[in-house]
Design a protein around this motif. Structure first.
Motif, PDB file in Angstrom:
ATOM      1  N   ASP A  22       0.845  -1.200   0.000  1.00  0.00           N
ATOM      2  CA  ASP A  22       0.000   0.000   0.000  1.00  0.00           C
ATOM      3  C   ASP A  22       0.880   1.250   0.000  1.00  0.00           C
ATOM      4  O   ASP A  22       0.635   2.196  -0.751  1.00  0.00           O
ATOM      5  N   MET A  25       3.227   1.503  -3.405  1.00  0.00           N
ATOM      6  CA  MET A  25       2.415   1.757  -4.599  1.00  0.00           C
ATOM      7  C   MET A  25       1.792   3.152  -4.546  1.00  0.00           C
ATOM      8  O   MET A  25       1.724   3.847  -5.562  1.00  0.00           O
ATOM      9  N   LYS A  32      -5.011   1.456  -5.759  1.00  0.00           N
ATOM     10  CA  LYS A  32      -5.422   0.106  -5.371  1.00  0.00           C
ATOM     11  C   LYS A  32      -6.706  -0.215  -6.110  1.00  0.00           C
ATOM     12  O   LYS A  32      -7.648   0.563  -6.081  1.00  0.00           O
ATOM     13  N   TYR A  42      -3.006  -3.531  -7.626  1.00  0.00           N
ATOM     14  CA  TYR A  42      -2.694  -2.123  -7.874  1.00  0.00           C
ATOM     15  C   TYR A  42      -2.529  -1.888  -9.369  1.00  0.00           C
ATOM     16  O   TYR A  42      -2.151  -2.776 -10.110  1.00  0.00           O
TER      17      TYR A  42
END
Length: 137
Positions: A22, A25, A32, A42
């Motif tokens: 998380d 990215m 996401k 993602y």
């Protein structure tokens, strides 16, 4: 030509991997697209109207990663995003495998950072562009 359509990374514990991916990215600007109990995704999935997108899936697998030297490299539009990727990964449980900087042995503007994710996968972010005019290299 965009060579990859999608990539899947296996991790032994998705709950440990989720905050790491998380964070990195998000730092790279990848949204996401799903979050399931045993997987997270993602990027952008390809469609008939968008054939150039790339997608990353991180899923819980049964095997250990080990010292296999698996390596995943993500494109970053700017050097600042490479820096943000590195800091976000460290803050979310990753380990450094190479601080942000130029790697001129690849090419003169190859600016990258390397991390080891919580499962042992090696991940990289790279910006191939020269710095904007007036900005230090």
């Amino acid at each position: 030509m965009h060579l990859l359509d999608h990539v899947s990374i296996s991790v032994p514990d998705i709950e440990v991997a989720r905050p790491f991916y998380d964070a990195v990215m998000d730092a790279l600007g990848a949204r996401k697209v799903y979050d399931r109990p045993a997987a997270v995704g993602y990027g952008e999935r390809c469609s008939a109207d968008d054939t150039a997108s790339t997608f990353l899936a991180v899923y819980q697998g049964s095997g250990e990663v080990g010292d296999s030297k698996r390596h995943w490299c993500f494109k970053a539009p700017s050097r600042a995003q490479v820096d943000a990727f590195f800091q976000a990964g460290l803050s979310a449980g990753g380990r450094s495998d190479g601080e942000p900087g130029l790697r001129p042995h690849y090419h003169r503007d190859y600016y990258a950072a390397f991390l080891i994710d919580p499962a042992g996968n090696r991940v990289e972010a790279v910006c191939h562009a020269a710095p904007p005019a007036g900005e230090a290299a």
